[in-house]
Enzyme design. Sequence first.
Site, short mmCIF file in Angstrom:
data_model
loop_
_atom_site.label_atom_id
_atom_site.label_comp_id
_atom_site.label_asym_id
_atom_site.label_seq_id
_atom_site.Cartn_x
_atom_site.Cartn_y
_atom_site.Cartn_z
N PRO A 1 6.20 16.47 11.95
CA PRO A 1 6.21 15.85 13.28
C PRO A 1 4.87 16.02 14.00
O PRO A 1 4.45 15.16 14.75
CB PRO A 1 7.33 16.60 14.02
CG PRO A 1 8.23 17.10 12.93
CD PRO A 1 7.35 17.39 11.76
N PHE B 1 9.71 12.74 -1.14
CA PHE B 1 8.52 13.60 -1.10
C PHE B 1 8.22 13.90 0.37
O PHE B 1 7.93 12.98 1.15
CB PHE B 1 7.37 12.82 -1.74
CG PHE B 1 6.07 13.56 -1.89
CD1 PHE B 1 5.95 14.59 -2.81
CD2 PHE B 1 4.96 13.20 -1.14
CE1 PHE B 1 4.74 15.24 -2.98
CE2 PHE B 1 3.74 13.85 -1.29
CZ PHE B 1 3.63 14.87 -2.22
N GLU C 1 1.30 6.38 3.77
CA GLU C 1 0.49 6.86 2.63
C GLU C 1 -1.00 6.79 2.94
O GLU C 1 -1.81 6.40 2.10
CB GLU C 1 0.86 6.14 1.32
CG GLU C 1 2.30 6.46 0.94
CD GLU C 1 2.68 6.19 -0.49
OE1 GLU C 1 1.84 6.32 -1.39
OE2 GLU C 1 3.87 5.87 -0.71
N GLN D 1 3.08 -17.70 12.78
CA GLN D 1 2.53 -18.77 13.62
C GLN D 1 2.89 -20.15 13.02
O GLN D 1 3.28 -21.06 13.75
CB GLN D 1 1.00 -18.60 13.71
CG GLN D 1 0.36 -19.48 14.75
CD GLN D 1 0.75 -19.07 16.17
OE1 GLN D 1 1.21 -17.97 16.41
NE2 GLN D 1 0.60 -19.99 17.10
N ILE E 1 10.53 10.80 6.30
CA ILE E 1 10.61 10.95 4.84
C ILE E 1 11.54 9.89 4.23
O ILE E 1 12.75 9.87 4.49
CB ILE E 1 11.04 12.39 4.44
CG1 ILE E 1 10.14 13.42 5.14
CG2 ILE E 1 11.01 12.55 2.92
CD1 ILE E 1 8.65 13.24 4.91
N THR E 2 10.95 9.03 3.41
CA THR E 2 11.66 7.90 2.80
C THR E 2 12.63 8.39 1.72
O THR E 2 12.28 9.27 0.94
CB THR E 2 10.63 6.91 2.18
OG1 THR E 2 9.71 6.55 3.20
CG2 THR E 2 11.32 5.67 1.65
N SER F 1 -1.99 12.71 8.99
CA SER F 1 -3.34 12.54 8.45
C SER F 1 -4.01 13.90 8.25
O SER F 1 -4.74 14.11 7.28
CB SER F 1 -4.20 11.71 9.41
OG SER F 1 -3.55 10.51 9.75
N ARG G 1 9.06 -29.31 7.34
CA ARG G 1 8.98 -29.43 8.79
C ARG G 1 8.02 -30.58 9.18
O ARG G 1 6.94 -30.69 8.59
CB ARG G 1 8.45 -28.11 9.37
CG ARG G 1 8.34 -28.06 10.86
CD ARG G 1 9.66 -27.84 11.51
NE ARG G 1 9.55 -27.58 12.93
CZ ARG G 1 10.59 -27.55 13.74
NH1 ARG G 1 11.83 -27.73 13.27
NH2 ARG G 1 10.43 -27.30 15.02
C1 LIG Z 1 8.55 4.14 7.60
C2 LIG Z 1 7.72 5.30 7.18
C3 LIG Z 1 7.95 5.93 5.96
C4 LIG Z 1 7.21 7.07 5.59
N1 LIG Z 1 7.52 7.74 4.43
C5 LIG Z 1 6.94 8.94 4.18
C6 LIG Z 1 7.37 9.77 3.07
O1 LIG Z 1 8.23 9.39 2.27
N2 LIG Z 1 6.79 11.00 2.91
C7 LIG Z 1 5.83 11.47 3.76
O2 LIG Z 1 5.37 12.60 3.57
N3 LIG Z 1 5.39 10.71 4.81
C8 LIG Z 1 5.93 9.47 5.05
N4 LIG Z 1 5.51 8.71 6.12
C9 LIG Z 1 4.48 9.25 7.00
C10 LIG Z 1 3.14 8.53 6.94
O3 LIG Z 1 2.50 8.79 5.72
C11 LIG Z 1 2.34 8.98 8.18
O4 LIG Z 1 2.94 8.37 9.30
C12 LIG Z 1 0.86 8.62 8.08
O5 LIG Z 1 0.23 9.37 7.06
C13 LIG Z 1 0.14 8.86 9.40
O6 LIG Z 1 0.41 10.13 9.90
P1 LIG Z 1 0.92 10.30 11.41
O7 LIG Z 1 2.03 9.36 11.64
O8 LIG Z 1 1.16 11.74 11.66
O9 LIG Z 1 -0.31 9.81 12.29
P2 LIG Z 1 -1.53 10.71 12.81
O10 LIG Z 1 -2.06 11.48 11.66
O11 LIG Z 1 -1.09 11.46 14.00
O12 LIG Z 1 -2.59 9.62 13.21
C14 LIG Z 1 -2.49 8.89 14.46
C15 LIG Z 1 -3.66 7.92 14.53
O13 LIG Z 1 -4.90 8.65 14.56
C16 LIG Z 1 -5.74 8.21 13.51
N5 LIG Z 1 -6.54 9.35 13.05
C17 LIG Z 1 -6.08 10.57 12.66
N6 LIG Z 1 -7.11 11.36 12.30
C18 LIG Z 1 -8.24 10.63 12.49
C19 LIG Z 1 -9.65 10.89 12.32
N7 LIG Z 1 -10.08 12.07 11.85
N8 LIG Z 1 -10.53 9.91 12.62
C20 LIG Z 1 -10.09 8.71 13.06
N9 LIG Z 1 -8.78 8.39 13.26
C21 LIG Z 1 -7.88 9.35 12.97
C22 LIG Z 1 -4.81 7.68 12.44
O14 LIG Z 1 -5.47 6.80 11.56
C23 LIG Z 1 -3.75 6.99 13.30
O15 LIG Z 1 -4.22 5.73 13.69
C24 LIG Z 1 6.19 7.54 6.46
C25 LIG Z 1 5.91 6.89 7.66
C26 LIG Z 1 6.68 5.79 8.05
C27 LIG Z 1 6.40 5.15 9.38
#
Ligand SMILES: Cc1cc2nc3c(=O)[nH]c(=O)nc-3n(C[C@H](O)[C@H](O)[C@H](O)COP(=O)(O)OP(=O)(O)OC[C@H]3O[C@@H](n4cnc5c(N)ncnc54)[C@H](O)[C@@H]3O)c2cc1C
Length: 388
Positions: free
Chosen positions: A129, A124, A367, A340, A159-160, A133, A272
């Site tokens: 990039p 999905f 998610e 720990q 994307i997983t 969120s 241990r």
């Molecule tokens: C290993 C892995 C597997 C994944 N698999 C999938 C997948 O299969 N499909 C898919 O679609 N996605 C996938 N993701 C993506 C994942 O869902 C996103 O990384 C996640 O939703 C956060 O989005 P971002 O990385 O763009 O962070 P950002 O949205 O850039 O957020 C960066 C930081 O800012 C904070 N932030 C953002 N907006 C606000 C706000 N309004 N107020 C306060 N804080 C805020 C966030 O909480 C976070 O701490 C995966 C990620 C990883 C690492």
Amino acid sequence: MFGFTLNEEQEALRSTVEDFARAEVAPVIGEYYERGEFPYPIVAKMGKLGLFGLPFPEEYGGMGGDYLAFCLALHELARVDSSVAITLEAAVGLGAMPIYRFGSPAQREEWLPPLCRGERLAAFGLTEPGGGSDIPGGMRTTARLEQGEWVIDGSKAFITNSGTSITSVVTVLAITGRSGDRPEISSIMVPAGTPGFTVAPEYSKVGWCASDTRELAFAGCRVPEGNLLGEAGRGYAMFLATLDEGRVAIAALAAGLAQGCVDECLRYVGERTAFGHQLGHYQAIQFKIADMAARARLAQLAWYDAAGAMLAGGTFKKQAAIAKLTASEAAMDNARAATQIFGGYGFINEFPVARFYRDAKVLEIGEGTSEVQRMIIARELGLSREDR
Ligand SMILES: Cc1cc2nc3c(=O)[nH]c(=O)nc-3n(C[C@H](O)[C@H](O)[C@H](O)COP(=O)(O)OP(=O)(O)OC[C@H]3O[C@@H](n4cnc5c(N)ncnc54)[C@H](O)[C@@H]3O)c2cc1C
């Protein structure tokens, strides 16, 4: 109404997956993890056990169970390893479930049977990039209709299950139009190997090292108009529904990791010794494990609560966000405490708690981050952000 006790069938499933995880996953997963290799033989065995078909009807090759059965399996797998658990979670909760929920009869018949057998995996693609969120605001991927085909341009990140040799399809969210100043978003299924669809090499990750996570690029990628999943312009609503369910599944996985930390510590502190006594005889250690057990149990009850509300057919958005937040933070706290308790061995990759430590962090991110869960809970409590 208040019962959180599993019935006989649910307990049988739980204990089957527990046995499977201990016998088939625990002995070998560390080597896959170290090599950063996708564990195809384990996934094939999970498929034979029926785990990928748990919540789907038998007519599609599923097991005829429900989402609770799927979450129970995730919980038990994650007590031993999160890479295999997230492979199952993403394949079923994010990959196959939207096809089952929103697909046409023909789409279900075409895609679901091999997914239910675990012979193929679906993914999905929502996150980009430029932001995860902030969807739909931050979305840039577009799809336009041209002579009976969708032409997709853009990219997706993290994307997983998107680049394994058994991945059959990635459902991609893309902007397909505008309604005033709001983007209209649709879900489009892109089969693996479609020209113009490129899958990048595996990321080098901190955790979930035996799972498959990739960046995807779409450059003039054409798929038939019939690959639209659900209604055009309804992709955002579909994605919200998919993620609400997915949060319950991630909560179950996180609660499983939190419990896995307790399991490992109970075993270790009986073996241990320090200062002439077993570690488990020191009250400071006992209190740490008691806190861990309490957090693991509360996390489990939180996802039971959300799954129960989901299966009852009502709204469960708040319960799902609370479960995801509670369980992911419990997993992180328990992984830190378990490491720990293991001392130096907790820092050695060969020990499962080291893997738990590396795997726990992403549970507070994927998610929907913990901040996003708090936003959802606040909104569900009626708190407005209009005057911020
Ligand atoms: C290993 C892995 C597997 C994944 N698999 C999938 C997948 O299969 N499909 C898919 O679609 N996605 C996938 N993701 C993506 C994942 O869902 C996103 O990384 C996640 O939703 C956060 O989005 P971002 O990385 O763009 O962070 P950002 O949205 O850039 O957020 C960066 C930081 O800012 C904070 N932030 C953002 N907006 C606000 C706000 N309004 N107020 C306060 N804080 C805020 C966030 O909480 C976070 O701490 C995966 C990620 C990883 C690492």
